[in-house]
Design an enzyme around this catalytic site. Structure first.
Site, PDB file in Angstrom:
ATOM      1  N   HIS A   1       0.806  -1.226   0.000  1.00  0.00           N
ATOM      2  CA  HIS A   1       0.000   0.000   0.000  1.00  0.00           C
ATOM      3  C   HIS A   1       0.840   1.278   0.000  1.00  0.00           C
ATOM      4  CE1 HIS A   1       0.153   1.432   4.259  1.00  0.00           C
ATOM      5  NE2 HIS A   1       0.408   0.172   4.541  1.00  0.00           N
TER       6      HIS A   1
ATOM      7  N   CYS B   1      -0.134   9.152  19.011  1.00  0.00           N
ATOM      8  CA  CYS B   1      -1.196   9.359  19.999  1.00  0.00           C
ATOM      9  C   CYS B   1      -1.611   7.999  20.537  1.00  0.00           C
ATOM     10  CB  CYS B   1      -2.388  10.048  19.354  1.00  0.00           C
ATOM     11  SG  CYS B   1      -3.617  10.512  20.559  1.00  0.00           S
TER      12      CYS B   1
HETATM   13  N1  PLP Z   1       7.791  -0.203   8.574  1.00  0.00           N
HETATM   14  C1  PLP Z   1       7.832   1.073   8.182  1.00  0.00           C
HETATM   15  C2  PLP Z   1       9.163   1.755   8.048  1.00  0.00           C
HETATM   16  C3  PLP Z   1       6.657   1.784   7.920  1.00  0.00           C
HETATM   17  O1  PLP Z   1       6.722   3.066   7.536  1.00  0.00           O
HETATM   18  C4  PLP Z   1       5.425   1.088   8.062  1.00  0.00           C
HETATM   19  C5  PLP Z   1       4.159   1.809   7.853  1.00  0.00           C
HETATM   20  O2  PLP Z   1       4.072   3.009   8.011  1.00  0.00           O
HETATM   21  C6  PLP Z   1       5.435  -0.260   8.447  1.00  0.00           C
HETATM   22  C7  PLP Z   1       6.639  -0.870   8.702  1.00  0.00           C
HETATM   23  C8  PLP Z   1       4.145  -1.033   8.605  1.00  0.00           C
HETATM   24  O3  PLP Z   1       3.615  -1.360   7.319  1.00  0.00           O
HETATM   25  P1  PLP Z   1       2.083  -1.750   7.130  1.00  0.00           P
HETATM   26  O4  PLP Z   1       1.301  -0.489   7.209  1.00  0.00           O
HETATM   27  O5  PLP Z   1       2.009  -2.367   5.764  1.00  0.00           O
HETATM   28  O6  PLP Z   1       1.723  -2.715   8.194  1.00  0.00           O
END
Ligand code: PLP
Length: 426
Positions: A223, A376
């Protein structure tokens, strides 16, 4: 009340359309409409079923795996494990890569202090079983160096412990700083540990070559590059043992049970391929937007003191906030260089004397979506752990505003933000 989202820029509530400016690509990218047809045409059958429809679903799933492996330069498709997204992939790596034998109390896991909570909290959960968890501190450019890892691992070994796993992300989600993953992986291996890199923010920005990266595992999420939510993957280097988190029907070579999401895997493959193919073009466009923002800030009347500091943090101070609640502070005083490499789609602004949540709400009222680095939780706002880790005092870290750009961002978006800023910093 039914709410529908107009692809990129608008939101319609009860028939009323309000144009929006989206500057929150690091949180999620707008869904790429070109993927709708792929989702519609994908097989709905169970890819494990033995009948013809099941075999077709299986063929499609393996086609998706093969295309992702090719785009990410893996050695073979079997190195790709489909998951529900970045969070699950990070959890799987942090918990699954631990050695199957040996006493947890002699095993040490090292994570960088600037990881996403998907890694930090997964690692913290290991303490309950007796594992030791250490946070690796970045320098003030928010880079975690191989020398720091080497020194920490040597200390752990001196006290009789064994480092079993090191986790450092490829690109940070709040500051965009790029970490020296290749060197870190080599250092972890030199100490006999496995190395995991969270590559969620690197996809579509950095040239990913899994085979040459040296990492044992890497997480990715569809996504963030226009794919559907709930689809992601774990790259798991051939021969690296990993324990499953989810047990059941034994799908994904026993590593991740559950009926396969064939449409999701195909859409994920298309999103990964596009992000990889369009990477350079997006990089150039996003770099120009980032520069337009930084240069534009200097011309915004309400910005009293703009001190471009690190390439990834701009300090803003509202004119009427000169008597800031924080003691005057330059978070980069004493740093050796301003050359930390960054992915250009993330720009962090520190607005002294204001809270990130307030900034986000005020921008929202102006039709602009952005996010803050404050988390938050349970009703109280915590300052960004990433900013705190690079030495920004808590009181300043509360005022973090993250702008993030993507393939659909335009100079009009930047101009709308700059136009709204005086009102936001009032
Ligand atoms: N790792 C990082 C660096 C992220 O920026 C994010 C989401 O913002 C995630 C992991 C988690 O990914 P997901 O939203 O697909 O669970």
């Amino acid at each position: 009340m039914r709410e529908s989202v107009d692809v990129r820029k608008g939101i319609t509530v009860a028939g009323e359309h309000t144009p929006r400016v989206y500057l929150d690509y690091a949180a999620t990218a707008p869904f790429d409409e070109r993927l709708i047809q792929i989702l519609q045409q994908a097989s709905w059958a169970n890819a494990n079923a033995l009948h013809a429809q099941g075999r077709e679903a299986h063929r499609q799933l393996e086609d998706a795996r093969m295309r992702i492996a090719r785009a990410l330069r893996c050695r073979q498709p079997a190195e790709i494990v489909f998951t529900s997204g970045g969070t699950e992939s990070c959890n799987m790596a942090v918990k699954g890569l631990l050695p199957a034998n040996g006493k947890p109390s002699a095993q040490h896991v090292v994570v960088s202090a600037i990881e996403h909570h998907a890694v930090l909290d997964a690692a913290a959960s290991l303490k309950r079983y007796g594992y030791h968890v250490h946070e690796l501190q970045p320098n003030r450019n928010s880079v975690v160096t191989a020398a720091t890892l080497d020194a920490l691992a040597a200390d752990i070994e001196k006290s009789g412990g064994t480092v079993v796993l090191v986790c450092v992300m490829a690109a940070n989600n709040e500051l965009g700083t790029v970490q020296p993953v290749h060197e870190l992986a080599a250092t972890a291996h030199a100490h006999g540990a496995r190395f995991f890199a969270d590559c969620v923010q690197a996809l579509g920005k950095l040239a990913l070559n899994m085979e040459e990266s040296g990492v044992d595992a890497a997480s990715l999420s569809a996504h963030k590059v226009g794919g559907p939510k709930g689809c992601g993957l774990l790259y798991l280097r051939r021969g690296v043992p990993c324990a499953p988190l989810v047990h059941g029907g034994g799908q994904e070579a026993g590593l991740r049970s559950g009926t396969s999401n064939v449409p999701g895997a195909l859409a994920c493959a298309a999103a990964v391929e596009r992000a990889t193919a369009e990477r350079v073009e997006v990089w150039e466009c996003v770099t120009a937007l980032r520069m337009r923002t930084v240069e534009g800030l200097a011309g915004v009347k309400a910005v009293h003191a703009l001190r471009p500091t690190l390439p990834h943090v701009c300090i803003l101070q509202a004119e009427d906030a000169a008597a800031s609640i924080c003691a005057p502070h330059d978070p980069v005083a004493g740093t050796d260089s301003n050359t930390a490499p960054v992915v250009p789609h993330i720009l962090n602004l520190l607005c002294s004397g204001l809270e990130g949540e307030t900034l986000v709400q005020r921008l929202d009222a102006c039709g602009i979506s952005a996010s803050s680095g404050s988390a938050c939780s349970t009703g109280s706002l915590d300052p960004s752990h990433v900013l705190c880790a690079i030495g920004v005092p808590k009181c300043d870290a509360y005022g973090s505003l993250r702008l993030s750009f993507g393939a659909g961002s335009t100079s009009d978006d930047v101009d709308a933000f700059l136009h709204a800023l005086p009102q936001v910093l009032r």
